[in-house]
Motif scaffolding. Structure first.
Motif, short mmCIF file in Angstrom:
data_model
loop_
_atom_site.label_atom_id
_atom_site.label_comp_id
_atom_site.label_asym_id
_atom_site.label_seq_id
_atom_site.Cartn_x
_atom_site.Cartn_y
_atom_site.Cartn_z
N SER A 52 0.75 -1.30 -0.16
CA SER A 52 -0.09 -0.09 0.05
C SER A 52 1.02 1.19 -0.02
O SER A 52 2.19 1.17 0.25
CB SER A 52 -0.81 -0.04 1.13
OG SER A 52 0.03 0.29 2.30
N GLU A 54 1.34 3.33 2.16
CA GLU A 54 1.94 3.79 3.54
C GLU A 54 3.28 2.93 3.47
O GLU A 54 4.11 3.47 4.25
CB GLU A 54 1.07 3.05 4.44
CG GLU A 54 -0.20 4.00 4.74
CD GLU A 54 -1.31 3.86 3.88
OE1 GLU A 54 -1.44 2.62 3.26
OE2 GLU A 54 -2.20 4.82 3.37
N ASP A 55 3.42 1.79 2.82
CA ASP A 55 4.82 0.97 2.48
C ASP A 55 5.74 1.84 1.99
O ASP A 55 7.02 1.78 2.33
CB ASP A 55 4.54 -0.42 2.09
CG ASP A 55 3.66 -1.13 2.94
OD1 ASP A 55 3.74 -1.28 4.02
OD2 ASP A 55 2.62 -1.77 2.16
N ALA A 57 6.24 5.23 2.54
CA ALA A 57 6.31 6.60 3.43
C ALA A 57 7.68 7.25 3.35
O ALA A 57 7.80 8.53 3.07
CB ALA A 57 5.59 6.26 4.94
N ARG A 91 -0.47 11.13 -5.56
CA ARG A 91 0.41 12.19 -4.88
C ARG A 91 1.25 12.54 -5.64
O ARG A 91 2.21 13.28 -5.33
CB ARG A 91 1.09 11.16 -3.84
CG ARG A 91 0.30 10.96 -2.71
CD ARG A 91 0.90 9.75 -1.72
NE ARG A 91 -0.19 9.49 -0.57
CZ ARG A 91 0.05 8.83 0.35
NH1 ARG A 91 1.35 8.37 0.59
NH2 ARG A 91 -0.88 8.48 1.35
#
Length: 125
Positions: A52, A54-55, A57, A91
């Motif tokens: 995901s 988040e992995d 970051a 992003r």
């Protein structure tokens, strides 16, 4: 015969080779690794299907943001979950997917061009 050799290399980590345990980067061996223009860091990579945003970051925290992330998916080129790609693109960060060996070689080529990129290389086994 003329030799074409670049006198200087871009700063930052360089993948020097592959070992049974992973990637040799500047004298250290990483089973899975994050590469930024400034450093290499051990990555506790989840299974490909569980990735995901988040992995990623530490890579997404780069300032400025990387042009794109090279995602090495292990010993074979396998596409990660579509929601991951979508989340990274939202992003403003593109993703280039290839097997981890190809991603490591591409990393070196693009960093020698001084491109501001990041890489996430999953284990080779």
């Amino acid at each position: 015969m003329a030799r074409w050799q670049r006198e200087e290399q871009a700063s930052g980590p360089l993948v020097q080779g592959f070992t049974a345990g992973g990637f040799s980067v500047d004298g250290n061996v990483y089973r899975a690794v994050f590469l930024t223009p400034e450093s290499a860091a051990l990555w506790d990579a989840p299974a490909l299907g569980e990735l995901s945003a988040e992995d990623f970051a530490p890579l997404l925290a780069l300032d400025p943001a990387p042009e794109f992330i090279l995602l090495g998916t292990g010993s074979a080129c396998t596409f990660p979950p579509r929601p991951l790609i979508r989340a990274l693109e939202e992003r403003g960060v593109g993703v280039e997917i290839m097997d981890s060996r190809a991603a490591a070689r591409t990393w070196s080529l693009l960093r020698n061009e001084e491109r501001w990129i990041a890489a996430a290389l999953m284990p080779l086994d």
